[in-house]
Design a protein around this motif. Structure first.
Motif, PDB file in Angstrom:
ATOM      1  N   ALA A   1      -3.281  12.683  32.917  1.00  0.00           N
ATOM      2  CA  ALA A   1      -3.913  11.701  32.031  1.00  0.00           C
ATOM      3  C   ALA A   1      -3.706  10.273  32.531  1.00  0.00           C
ATOM      4  O   ALA A   1      -4.530   9.392  32.272  1.00  0.00           O
ATOM      5  N   ASP A   2      -2.620  10.047  33.266  1.00  0.00           N
ATOM      6  CA  ASP A   2      -2.321   8.699  33.766  1.00  0.00           C
ATOM      7  C   ASP A   2      -3.050   8.370  35.068  1.00  0.00           C
ATOM      8  O   ASP A   2      -2.990   7.229  35.532  1.00  0.00           O
ATOM      9  N   ASP A   3      -3.749   9.338  35.653  1.00  0.00           N
ATOM     10  CA  ASP A   3      -4.425   9.105  36.932  1.00  0.00           C
ATOM     11  C   ASP A   3      -5.580   8.127  36.734  1.00  0.00           C
ATOM     12  O   ASP A   3      -6.486   8.376  35.929  1.00  0.00           O
ATOM     13  N   PRO A   4      -5.596   7.001  37.458  1.00  0.00           N
ATOM     14  CA  PRO A   4      -6.660   6.008  37.269  1.00  0.00           C
ATOM     15  C   PRO A   4      -8.039   6.497  37.722  1.00  0.00           C
ATOM     16  O   PRO A   4      -9.054   5.913  37.332  1.00  0.00           O
ATOM     17  N   ASN A   5      -8.089   7.548  38.535  1.00  0.00           N
ATOM     18  CA  ASN A   5      -9.378   8.062  39.014  1.00  0.00           C
ATOM     19  C   ASN A   5     -10.062   8.969  37.996  1.00  0.00           C
ATOM     20  O   ASN A   5     -11.218   9.337  38.173  1.00  0.00           O
ATOM     21  N   SER A   6      -9.361   9.328  36.942  1.00  0.00           N
ATOM     22  CA  SER A   6      -9.874  10.316  35.984  1.00  0.00           C
ATOM     23  C   SER A   6     -10.473   9.633  34.762  1.00  0.00           C
ATOM     24  O   SER A   6      -9.930   8.659  34.237  1.00  0.00           O
ATOM     25  N   ASP A   7     -11.602  10.188  34.301  1.00  0.00           N
ATOM     26  CA  ASP A   7     -12.259   9.665  33.093  1.00  0.00           C
ATOM     27  C   ASP A   7     -12.031  10.555  31.880  1.00  0.00           C
ATOM     28  O   ASP A   7     -12.400  10.186  30.760  1.00  0.00           O
ATOM     29  N   GLY A   8     -11.456  11.740  32.079  1.00  0.00           N
ATOM     30  CA  GLY A   8     -11.234  12.650  30.972  1.00  0.00           C
ATOM     31  C   GLY A   8     -10.396  13.831  31.416  1.00  0.00           C
ATOM     32  O   GLY A   8     -10.175  14.048  32.616  1.00  0.00           O
ATOM     33  N   LEU A   9      -9.938  14.607  30.432  1.00  0.00           N
ATOM     34  CA  LEU A   9      -9.002  15.692  30.725  1.00  0.00           C
ATOM     35  C   LEU A   9      -9.421  16.950  29.965  1.00  0.00           C
ATOM     36  O   LEU A   9      -9.726  16.889  28.776  1.00  0.00           O
ATOM     37  N   LEU A  10      -9.467  18.069  30.685  1.00  0.00           N
ATOM     38  CA  LEU A  10      -9.667  19.376  30.063  1.00  0.00           C
ATOM     39  C   LEU A  10      -8.432  20.228  30.349  1.00  0.00           C
ATOM     40  O   LEU A  10      -8.054  20.414  31.513  1.00  0.00           O
ATOM     41  N   VAL A  11      -7.824  20.741  29.296  1.00  0.00           N
ATOM     42  CA  VAL A  11      -6.642  21.588  29.436  1.00  0.00           C
ATOM     43  C   VAL A  11      -7.021  23.008  29.028  1.00  0.00           C
ATOM     44  O   VAL A  11      -7.511  23.239  27.916  1.00  0.00           O
ATOM     45  N   ILE A  12      -6.804  23.957  29.942  1.00  0.00           N
ATOM     46  CA  ILE A  12      -7.144  25.363  29.714  1.00  0.00           C
ATOM     47  C   ILE A  12      -5.857  26.173  29.622  1.00  0.00           C
ATOM     48  O   ILE A  12      -4.951  26.010  30.452  1.00  0.00           O
ATOM     49  N   LEU A  13      -5.804  27.061  28.639  1.00  0.00           N
ATOM     50  CA  LEU A  13      -4.670  27.976  28.524  1.00  0.00           C
ATOM     51  C   LEU A  13      -5.191  29.398  28.341  1.00  0.00           C
ATOM     52  O   LEU A  13      -6.040  29.646  27.475  1.00  0.00           O
ATOM     53  N   THR A  14      -4.719  30.291  29.181  1.00  0.00           N
ATOM     54  CA  THR A  14      -4.997  31.716  29.002  1.00  0.00           C
ATOM     55  C   THR A  14      -3.707  32.398  28.569  1.00  0.00           C
ATOM     56  O   THR A  14      -2.633  32.125  29.124  1.00  0.00           O
ATOM     57  N   PRO A  15      -3.761  33.279  27.568  1.00  0.00           N
ATOM     58  CA  PRO A  15      -2.532  33.900  27.039  1.00  0.00           C
ATOM     59  C   PRO A  15      -1.987  34.975  27.978  1.00  0.00           C
ATOM     60  O   PRO A  15      -2.573  36.035  28.125  1.00  0.00           O
ATOM     61  N   GLN A  16      -0.894  34.659  28.633  1.00  0.00           N
ATOM     62  CA  GLN A  16      -0.218  35.625  29.492  1.00  0.00           C
ATOM     63  C   GLN A  16       1.154  35.922  28.877  1.00  0.00           C
ATOM     64  O   GLN A  16       1.575  35.255  27.928  1.00  0.00           O
ATOM     65  N   ASP A  17       1.848  36.919  29.409  1.00  0.00           N
ATOM     66  CA  ASP A  17       3.082  37.378  28.774  1.00  0.00           C
ATOM     67  C   ASP A  17       4.099  36.251  28.587  1.00  0.00           C
ATOM     68  O   ASP A  17       4.833  36.216  27.591  1.00  0.00           O
ATOM     69  N   MET A  18       4.142  35.358  29.553  1.00  0.00           N
ATOM     70  CA  MET A  18       5.148  34.303  29.495  1.00  0.00           C
ATOM     71  C   MET A  18       4.607  32.986  28.900  1.00  0.00           C
ATOM     72  O   MET A  18       5.259  31.949  28.977  1.00  0.00           O
ATOM     73  N   THR A  19       3.382  33.045  28.301  1.00  0.00           N
ATOM     74  CA  THR A  19       2.755  31.846  27.760  1.00  0.00           C
ATOM     75  C   THR A  19       3.134  31.654  26.295  1.00  0.00           C
ATOM     76  O   THR A  19       3.254  32.616  25.544  1.00  0.00           O
ATOM     77  N   TYR A  20       3.297  30.402  25.895  1.00  0.00           N
ATOM     78  CA  TYR A  20       3.613  30.057  24.508  1.00  0.00           C
ATOM     79  C   TYR A  20       2.523  29.109  23.987  1.00  0.00           C
ATOM     80  O   TYR A  20       2.684  27.889  24.001  1.00  0.00           O
ATOM     81  N   PRO A  21       1.397  29.656  23.514  1.00  0.00           N
ATOM     82  CA  PRO A  21       0.241  28.813  23.152  1.00  0.00           C
ATOM     83  C   PRO A  21       0.546  27.786  22.073  1.00  0.00           C
ATOM     84  O   PRO A  21       0.097  26.635  22.168  1.00  0.00           O
ATOM     85  N   THR A  22       1.300  28.178  21.054  1.00  0.00           N
ATOM     86  CA  THR A  22       1.550  27.256  19.943  1.00  0.00           C
ATOM     87  C   THR A  22       2.482  26.123  20.362  1.00  0.00           C
ATOM     88  O   THR A  22       2.204  24.943  20.116  1.00  0.00           O
ATOM     89  N   GLN A  23       3.589  26.461  21.017  1.00  0.00           N
ATOM     90  CA  GLN A  23       4.528  25.427  21.456  1.00  0.00           C
ATOM     91  C   GLN A  23       3.893  24.492  22.472  1.00  0.00           C
ATOM     92  O   GLN A  23       4.134  23.278  22.467  1.00  0.00           O
ATOM     93  N   THR A  24       3.062  25.066  23.353  1.00  0.00           N
ATOM     94  CA  THR A  24       2.367  24.230  24.335  1.00  0.00           C
ATOM     95  C   THR A  24       1.449  23.235  23.635  1.00  0.00           C
ATOM     96  O   THR A  24       1.410  22.047  23.981  1.00  0.00           O
ATOM     97  N   ALA A  25       0.729  23.709  22.639  1.00  0.00           N
ATOM     98  CA  ALA A  25      -0.182  22.826  21.887  1.00  0.00           C
ATOM     99  C   ALA A  25       0.595  21.724  21.186  1.00  0.00           C
ATOM    100  O   ALA A  25       0.181  20.555  21.177  1.00  0.00           O
TER     101      ALA A  25
END
Length: 905
Positions: free
Chosen positions: A379-403
């Motif tokens: 998000a701090d990169d000056p070359n970027s105009d926007g951010l898309l964050v993708i999460l796929t639920p894998q065994d070691m993923t924590y969707p709620t805590q990540t959000a």
């Protein structure tokens, strides 16, 4: 006066429909399943703070409420009449409503213009009577109107929409009911929910203005089938889009276009493409799918607008990142190139095997902490105009805590953030967390990229409208000879002709400063040889005809002629072919032109008529294969240099014009100016029906029109029936010269976008006292000279408001300066206007304010306004004196402690 002027002129006529105190349902009934029963039930079961009166001549009560035989019998002043009787009865009912003083009506009934001529005649009868009494009508053939925030439900839909901040307007009643059902499932709320029907009276422009003034409406969403009054729509949308997003889905994108005109330009300018150009010009965002309509309303409300088209993608899986990238690039977006600083920070924060590029794949075992660190760096990169964050639920993923962690770290970012938490119940809690944090979420990452592409296009279009042009219109006006062009066109018209010869067409272009190749006329082989020797070999011979528009159809172009014999033979070939194929009367000799060495690009610039928007401009790749390449952009006149550049940027040839493969750069600034002059030609010569330059040769050294074609409207077509531009051009007729007491000359003229730097200097020269008297409170100069603020003053829609500036040349610096500014603004929904005047301190008391206001009143009379009003502080004795001198009636309002000025024109 029974009420103060301020309340009188601030009331909007559509309040009678959207905020009524009394409603009559004409055609109310107890019959099960009847529209009249449903509407009455919806009104009484959703309290809106008003009274409902059933009107039915055959019943004494309906649903337990006392009924009246006709509207005249209702014992109260009715604001809104909802009419559900057969079409043939409606004109008589409208007559009764007018006599009863009803100011708003919703005609639910069908059977009008949709059934043919008889229905259209009924509509006109209704409209004439309503307009005579200033009654406003929504419909006919509509579902009705809801205002969920106030509880008004004047529809026959099942259920009441939830309150919210999105206004929805639809031409399809069936779609309204579908969207209503969908909104319950998705928990979407509305400030207003309007079925507009066939737009007999109230149209898109009326509603956009009304909703633009409504503080409860944050965005406006439209389902459109027809645009109606194009100028009304564009004028309203252009003003409101600056403060509220307007998002539209237009049905009929792939319907067969109207028959194209017999020109290259006409065949390229399909009606749907013209509509796209119109939406761009007024800052409206068009979406392709119904599912995107409300998603964009949500995103534009919750997220900042991107500065550009470069997106950074953070993902824990490679496949979704690739899908997102495809969708982004196919839609015109770009992947942001990660800066060296960003790359270094990511290398430090992420495992060794991360993707080392954009998309930023942080690997499948990414923890909430890894996600949080990655998105913070991205998000701090000056070359970027926007951010898309993708999460796929894998065994070691924590969707709620990540959000949760990601929401906290991105809470203050100034770039738009979108998310795609892919999956079902496993990610649902995380999706809820993101939505509560105003981060829009999407089931699939490609959908999110579609939304981002809409977002940057929306920003791009708004910037195009309000970006200060680099070149004053006056500079281009000085390079033109409008009178000479008009005389040439009138000469052709008097002869009963509609087609100008190439020679005549090039004279028109020359009158507007558009460079053309030297062109000489010849009416015999010997004369052609003489002209060729005068020009110098090699030469080109072209058919000169008053009736044939496309010379290639009759082999009417002979190239690279190097001597007298070749010229004579070419002349005879053209004459013979035309005679055989069309007839001798179609041959009026030839033109002789130098054979140009073409080491550059062939472009096309043209204009043809659209049935809704009038003249439409075209720019793109030209030449004989122009229809094959289909590389073109459309725009609406008039243009300024910014808008001309935006048209050029939409084409593929634009990249080449900037210089490729060792070729030099074409003078793009000169090309911008040429496009501005061409658009000026189109606007100032309304007799022209079709016009194109094909090719316009463009090289680093020069721009030159090699061929020219102009077709006029029918000579017998009256001036008042000529198509007019959908966007009103600069009103040069409202220009005057005036003399100050010291003898110095002042020009009073409408303001232009290019005046923004002068308005900055003007505002900086005003004293705090002058600013207080103008704005009624202390205001900082810095806030007034911000581009966003000045855009509202300088980028005037001349159809709805007229701003004048008094300009003189400073005797010391020799530069222009603004001495005074005055504005006349139509009040939405009325034929009244409000004025404001500001005179620089050192020129107050010179009579300049009086002169400026008198000119505004003159404009008001010419524009057929009924009344001009203003609010003035009591201590503003100078303005009160000017108003009294010019015939205004002044009245003090004890509630606001201001003086209301009013004059009837």
């Amino acid at each position: 006066m029974s009420e103060t002027l301020v309340s009188a002129y601030r009331r909007h006529p559509l309040d009678a429909i959207f905020a009524p105190k009394t409603v009559a349902v004409i055609g109310a009934t107890e019959k099960e399943g009847a529209v009249g029963r449903t509407i009455l039930w919806n009104l009484i079961s959703h309290p809106f703070g008003g009274t409902v009166f059933p009107v039915n001549p055959n019943r004494s009560s309906v649903l337990g409420i006392h009924a009246y035989p006709k509207i005249a019998d209702v014992p109260a002043q009715v604001d809104l009449a909802v009419i559900v009787t057969p079409a043939l009865t409606v004109p008589g009912i409208i007559e009764e409503c007018v006599e009863a003083g009803v100011k708003g009506a919703i005609i639910i009934s069908a059977g009008f213009k949709e059934i043919g001529k008889a229905g259209a005649q009924l509509e006109q009868k209704i409209l004439r009577r309503a307009q005579s009494a200033k009654m406003r009508i929504i419909g006919p053939n509509c579902l009705g109107v809801m205002s969920p925030v106030t509880g008004l439900n004047a529809t026959f839909a099942r259920g009441m929409a939830r309150p919210g901040n999105v206004a929805f307007i639809s031409q399809s009643g069936a779609l309204c009911t579908s969207v209503l059902d969908w909104s319950f499932r998705e928990n979407v709320g509305f400030s207003h929910f309007v079925s507009i029907g066939s737009m007999l009276d109230v149209d898109w422009g009326d509603l956009i203005y009304y909703l633009g003034d409504d503080s409860r409406t944050k965005s406006i969403v439209l389902y459109m089938e027809t645009i109606g009054d194009a100028r009304s729509f564009l004028s309203a949308a252009r003003e409101v889009s600056l403060s509220k997003p307007i998002i539209v889905i237009k049905a009929g994108r792939t319907a067969a276009a109207a028959k194209a005109a017999a020109s290259h330009t006409g065949s390229l300018a399909g009606s749907d493409a013209v509509l796209d150009a119109a939406f761009r010009r007024c800052g409206v965002l068009r979406v392709d799918y119904l599912s995107h309509l409300f998603a964009m309303a949500e995103v534009l409300d919750k997220q900042p607008h991107p500065r550009g088209r470069k997106l950074t993608i953070v993902t824990n899986a490679g496949g979704p990142g690739v899908l997102a990238t495809d969708a982004l690039i196919q839609g015109g977006g770009e992947l942001a190139e990660l800066s060296d600083e960003t790359m270094a920070a990511l290398n430090e924060a992420l495992p060794r095997h991360w993707s080392h590029g954009n998309p930023i794949d942080i690997l499948g075992d990414a923890t909430p902490e890894r996600y949080t660190e990655a998105v913070k760096i991205a998000a701090d990169d000056p070359n970027s105009d926007g951010l898309l964050v993708i999460l796929t639920p894998q065994d070691m993923t924590y969707p709620t805590q990540t959000a949760e962690q990601m929401s906290r770290v991105l809470a203050n970012t100034r770039k738009p953030v979108l998310a795609s938490w892919m999956g079902g119940p496993e990610v649902a809690a995380g999706v809820d967390v993101l939505n509560r944090a105003n981060i829009p979420t999407f089931d699939y990452p490609d959908t999110a990229c579609h939304i981002f592409n809409y977002m940057w296009r929306y920003t791009y279009n708004l910037r195009s409208i309000y970006e200060t042009p680099s070149l004053p219109i006056a500079s281009e006006a000085e390079a033109t000879n409008q009178r000479r062009a008009t005389e040439l066109i009138e000469e052709v018209r008097k002869k009963g002709r509609t087609i100008l010869t190439e020679y005549e067409s090039k004279q028109i272009f020359q009158a507007y400063g558009i460079p053309t190749v030297p062109t000489l006329l010849a009416h015999s082989p010997d004369e052609a040889v003489a002209r060729a020797e005068e020009i110098g070999y090699p030469v080109v011979l072209k058919l000169n005809s008053e009736t044939i528009t496309h010379k290639s159809d009759v082999n009417g172009v002979q190239l690279n002629l190097t001597n007298a014999d070749e010229v004579r033979q070419a002349y005879e070939r053209i004459r013979q072919t035309v005679t055989e194929r069309k007839g001798a009367e179609h041959f009026q000799g030839v033109t002789v032109q130098p054979m140009e060495k073409l080491d550059g690009y062939e472009l096309i610039i043209g204009s043809s008529q659209d049935s809704q928007f009038g003249p439409v401009l075209l720019f793109g790749t030209g030449g004989t294969l122009v229809e094959v390449f289909q590389d073109r952009a459309l725009g609406l006149p008039p243009l300024n240099t910014t808008l001309a550049r935006r048209m050029m940027e939409q084409t593929k040839i634009f990249q080449a014009l900037q210089g490729v493969r060792g070729r030099g750069r074409v003078d793009l600034e000169a090309l911008e100016r040429l496009l501005v002059r061409f658009s000026q030609l189109v606007v100032e010569q309304p007799r022209i029906r079709e016009i194109d330059i094909n090719p316009l040769f463009a090289s680093p050294e020069r721009l030159v029109a090699l061929d020219a074609r102009i077709v006029l409207h029918d000579p017998d077509l009256p001036d008042e029936e000529l198509p007019r531009p959908a966007i009103r051009p600069y009103p040069v007729q409202y220009t005057w010269h005036w003399q100050l007491p010291d003898g110095s000359q002042v020009e009073i003229r409408p303001i232009r976008p290019e005046d923004e730097p002068l308005m900055v200097e003007f505002t900086q020269g005003l004293s705090p006292d002058s600013l207080y008297l103008r704005y009624f409170h202390a205001v900082s100069v810095s806030s007034l000279i911000a581009h966003e603020q000045l855009a509202r003053l300088c980028f005037v829609d001349y159809d709805r408001e007229m701003a004048l500036v008094a300009v003189r040349t400073n005797p010391e610096s020799g530069k222009p300066e603004i001495l005074a500014h005055g504005q006349l603004t139509k009040l939405h929904g009325t034929n009244d206007a409000e004025f404001s005047i500001q005179v620089r301190d050192d020129f107050q008391g010179t009579g300049l304010g009086t002169e400026l206001l008198s000119r505004l009143l003159e404009i008001g009379r010419h524009e057929k306004l009924e009344r001009v009003v203003a609010e003035i502080l009591p201590e503003n004795t100078g303005m009160r004196r000017v108003c009294t001198k010019l015939g205004f009636k002044l009245q003090t309002n004890p509630e606001t402690h201001t003086v209301q000025a009013e004059i009837h024109l």
